[in-house]
Design an enzyme around this catalytic site. Structure first.
Site, PDB file in Angstrom:
ATOM      1  N   TYR A 150       0.849  -1.201   0.000  1.00  0.00           N
ATOM      2  CA  TYR A 150       0.000   0.000   0.000  1.00  0.00           C
ATOM      3  C   TYR A 150       0.886   1.253   0.000  1.00  0.00           C
ATOM      4  CZ  TYR A 150      -3.683   3.249   1.625  1.00  0.00           C
ATOM      5  OH  TYR A 150      -4.566   4.301   1.756  1.00  0.00           O
ATOM      6  N   LYS A 154       1.260   4.055  -3.002  1.00  0.00           N
ATOM      7  CA  LYS A 154       0.934   5.470  -2.788  1.00  0.00           C
ATOM      8  C   LYS A 154       2.160   6.354  -3.058  1.00  0.00           C
ATOM      9  CE  LYS A 154      -3.447   5.137  -1.578  1.00  0.00           C
ATOM     10  NZ  LYS A 154      -4.515   5.551  -2.526  1.00  0.00           N
TER      11      LYS A 154
END
Ligand SMILES: NC(=O)c1ccc[n+]([C@@H]2O[C@H](COP(=O)([O-])OP(=O)(O)OC[C@H]3O[C@@H](n4cnc5c(N)ncnc54)[C@H](OP(=O)(O)O)[C@@H]3O)[C@@H](O)[C@H]2O)c1
Length: 244
Positions: A150, A154
């Site tokens: 994640y 990002k």
């Protein structure tokens, strides 16, 4: 008419963004796996695309279908909000299944890259304001064990936004691209992080503490701020907005 392409509108922040943007002068093009029937009932100016952004090979077709709904003769501005995301796997990297790992990168990074590329290609000849808002996260800099994919996705989204901003430059009809860290707000994504097994995801305790201490804001508040930014002069080419 202003056109807004928004991903992840079935719940959470994406739903609130769509709701905030409802207006007679706006046409919404919403994308998620599950159709948001309640949202659809609130306006006739919504087209809904039930699409799995993990299905990377079909993103081209999706974007063609989406853009077919845009009446160029009426378009005053077009926007793409890459909001859809998945937080799983919440575990050290060796415990994530191949399926979870690839889905995370597909939905959180590759789909926004492809959608942005197609958006720029589609709108190249349009002499109107064009903007892409990538919903990122402080996880790109604030690294927690169990959230490596994640965070990496990002961080990739932030770098991507900055680079494409440089490519597009400051021309009158350049596509403006930014990345935004929205802060922490209460949605099913937070719930997933709180309820994850703390034996494999120790940071679940942190997510629970944040909730217990009342530090989560509502997605409606974040949506209001994001829409204000999207439509404002503060939307500067290629920036990463770390605080809304
Ligand atoms: N919540 C927070 O505290 C927080 C903090 C920082 C950043 N963010 C970011 O804010 C954004 C919104 O998060 P949220 O909290 O609102 O998440 P959420 O409540 O879990 O909603 C995620 C949305 O993404 C869609 N989505 C997930 N997988 C998809 C797929 N394969 N294909 C198409 N759509 C998919 C979901 O729709 P379907 O399931 O119907 O497909 C849903 O509409 C995300 O980019 C997230 O990373 C959130």
């Amino acid at each position: 008419m202003k056109y807004f392409i928004i991903t992840g509108t079935s719940r959470g922040l994406g739903e609130e963004l769509a709701r905030r943007l409802l207006s007679p002068e706006h046409h919404l093009l919403c994308i998620s796996r599950n159709r948001n029937v309640a949202l659809m009932a609130e306006s006739e100016q919504i087209d809904y695309f039930e699409f799995d952004l993990n299905d990377i090979d079909q993103v081209d077709r999706l974007m063609r279908d989406v853009c077919n709904k845009i009446d160029e003769s009426k378009a005053e501005a077009i926007y793409l909000i890459n909001n859809a995301a998945v937080v799983t796997p919440l575990s050290n990297i060796e415990h994530g299944s191949f399926e979870e790992l690839t889905t995370n990168v597909h939905v959180n990074l590759l789909a926004p890259i492809l959608l942005t590329s197609l958006f720029i290609r589609f709108s190249e000849h349009l002499r109107i304001p064009k903007r892409v808002l990538n919903v990122s996260s402080m996880s790109s800099k604030n690294h927690l064990p169990g959230m490596s994919v994640y965070s990496a996705a990002k961080a990739g989204l932030d770098v991507f936004s900055q680079c494409v901003g440089k490519e597009q430059g400051e021309g009158a009809f350049a596509v403006k691209v930014i990345s935004v860290w929205p802060g922490m707000f209460d949605t099913s994504l937070q719930e997933e992080a709180r309820s994850a097994n703390k034996d494999v995801f120790a940071a679940s305790e942190l997510f629970n503490r944040v909730k217990d201490q009342g530090m989560l804001v509502s997605p409606t508040t974040i949506a209001e701020k994001l829409v204000d930014l999207l439509l404002s002069d503060q939307f500067a080419q290629g920036i990463v907005v770390e605080e809304l």
